[in-house]
Design a protein around this motif. Sequence first.
Motif, mmCIF file in Angstrom:
data_model
loop_
_atom_site.group_PDB
_atom_site.id
_atom_site.type_symbol
_atom_site.label_atom_id
_atom_site.label_comp_id
_atom_site.label_asym_id
_atom_site.label_seq_id
_atom_site.Cartn_x
_atom_site.Cartn_y
_atom_site.Cartn_z
ATOM 1 N N CYS A 71 0.876 -1.164 0.000
ATOM 2 C CA CYS A 71 0.000 0.000 0.000
ATOM 3 C C CYS A 71 0.909 1.208 0.000
ATOM 4 N N TYR A 72 0.513 2.223 -0.767
ATOM 5 C CA TYR A 72 1.308 3.445 -0.799
ATOM 6 C C TYR A 72 0.405 4.660 -0.694
ATOM 7 N N GLU A 73 0.998 5.731 -0.201
ATOM 8 C CA GLU A 73 0.334 7.024 -0.215
ATOM 9 C C GLU A 73 1.397 8.102 -0.322
ATOM 10 N N TYR A 74 0.991 9.238 -0.826
ATOM 11 C CA TYR A 74 1.912 10.355 -0.993
ATOM 12 C C TYR A 74 1.992 11.134 0.300
ATOM 13 N N THR A 75 3.195 11.245 0.820
ATOM 14 C CA THR A 75 3.459 12.085 1.985
ATOM 15 C C THR A 75 4.617 12.979 1.589
ATOM 16 N N GLU A 76 4.273 14.178 1.182
ATOM 17 C CA GLU A 76 5.228 15.100 0.563
ATOM 18 C C GLU A 76 6.556 15.121 1.296
ATOM 19 N N PRO A 77 7.663 14.941 0.636
ATOM 20 C CA PRO A 77 7.876 14.896 -0.809
ATOM 21 C C PRO A 77 8.087 13.481 -1.356
ATOM 22 N N THR A 81 5.564 3.547 1.186
ATOM 23 C CA THR A 81 4.981 2.230 0.928
ATOM 24 C C THR A 81 5.206 1.320 2.119
ATOM 25 N N VAL A 82 4.233 0.447 2.347
ATOM 26 C CA VAL A 82 4.377 -0.643 3.306
ATOM 27 C C VAL A 82 4.138 -1.914 2.506
ATOM 28 N N TRP A 83 5.175 -2.753 2.418
ATOM 29 C CA TRP A 83 5.137 -3.957 1.588
ATOM 30 C C TRP A 83 4.590 -5.151 2.368
ATOM 31 N N SER A 84 4.137 -6.163 1.633
ATOM 32 C CA SER A 84 3.542 -7.356 2.247
ATOM 33 C C SER A 84 4.534 -8.118 3.117
ATOM 34 N N ASN A 85 5.828 -7.895 2.951
ATOM 35 C CA ASN A 85 6.821 -8.539 3.817
ATOM 36 C C ASN A 85 7.096 -7.719 5.082
ATOM 37 N N GLY A 86 6.335 -6.619 5.271
ATOM 38 C CA GLY A 86 6.467 -5.779 6.455
ATOM 39 C C GLY A 86 7.437 -4.622 6.302
ATOM 40 N N GLU A 87 8.176 -4.582 5.221
ATOM 41 C CA GLU A 87 9.159 -3.516 4.999
ATOM 42 C C GLU A 87 8.481 -2.213 4.591
ATOM 43 N N ALA A 88 8.946 -1.121 5.167
ATOM 44 C CA ALA A 88 8.459 0.206 4.774
ATOM 45 C C ALA A 88 9.555 0.894 3.965
ATOM 46 N N ARG A 89 9.142 1.547 2.888
ATOM 47 C CA ARG A 89 10.099 2.266 2.041
ATOM 48 C C ARG A 89 9.497 3.587 1.590
ATOM 49 N N TRP A 90 10.385 4.504 1.239
ATOM 50 C CA TRP A 90 9.986 5.804 0.716
ATOM 51 C C TRP A 90 10.638 5.991 -0.642
ATOM 52 N N TYR A 91 9.878 6.492 -1.602
ATOM 53 C CA TYR A 91 10.383 6.715 -2.958
ATOM 54 C C TYR A 91 10.184 8.180 -3.317
ATOM 55 N N GLN A 93 9.533 11.383 -5.512
ATOM 56 C CA GLN A 93 8.642 11.636 -6.636
ATOM 57 C C GLN A 93 9.411 11.738 -7.948
ATOM 58 N N ASP A 94 10.594 12.337 -7.928
ATOM 59 C CA ASP A 94 11.350 12.508 -9.166
ATOM 60 C C ASP A 94 11.981 11.207 -9.670
ATOM 61 N N ALA A 95 11.916 10.131 -8.882
ATOM 62 C CA ALA A 95 12.426 8.830 -9.319
ATOM 63 C C ALA A 95 11.366 8.023 -10.078
ATOM 64 N N LEU A 96 10.132 8.510 -10.051
ATOM 65 C CA LEU A 96 9.016 7.804 -10.673
ATOM 66 C C LEU A 96 8.688 8.397 -12.038
ATOM 67 N N THR A 97 8.230 7.534 -12.933
ATOM 68 C CA THR A 97 7.800 7.962 -14.264
ATOM 69 C C THR A 97 6.287 7.835 -14.344
ATOM 70 N N LEU A 98 5.621 8.918 -14.708
ATOM 71 C CA LEU A 98 4.166 8.879 -14.873
ATOM 72 C C LEU A 98 3.787 8.146 -16.160
ATOM 73 N N THR A 99 2.752 7.342 -16.087
ATOM 74 C CA THR A 99 2.185 6.714 -17.283
ATOM 75 C C THR A 99 1.195 7.703 -17.900
#
Length: 121
Positions: A71-77, A81-91, A93-99
Motif C-alpha cells: 500500500c502506498y500514499e503520498y506524503t510530501e515529498p 509504501t508498506v510492503w507485504s513482507n512488512g518492509e516500509a520504504r519511501w520513494y 517523486q522525481d524517481a518515478l515515471t508517470l504513465t
Amino acid sequence: MKMTLFALLATLFATAAHAEIMMYMNNEAGGLLQFSDMPCSNLTELPKLQQMKGFIAISLGANGKAELVACYEYTEPTYHTVWSNGEARWYRQDALTLTAAGKRVLKAYNDSLNKTSTTGL
C-alpha cells in the motif's frame, strides 16, 4: 505466504480490470515497481494492508512476475509504501515515471486547482 500472494495478485488482476498503473520505476531486482490507482481496501487476503488508506503497488521481478504487494500514499515529498513482507520504504517523486493514465489524473487535478483559484472558491 508466497502462494497466497500469487493467488491474491491473480484475483486482483482478474477482478479489477479498471485499475490502471499511474507510475512506475525500476527496482533493485532488475524489474519494476508499479503504482496503481486501486485502493488498498481490495487487499482482502492481507488484512494489515487492507486496513491502510492509499493505493496498491506491486513489485515485479526481472522475469516480470509479481513478488510483493504494498500500500502506498503520498506524503510530501515522497511516496511511502508498506510492503507485504512488512518492509516500509519511501520513494522520491522525481524517481518515478508517470504513465499516460497518471498524466491524465495529474492534469485533471491541476485543472481543478486552477479552476478553484480563478473562481475564488
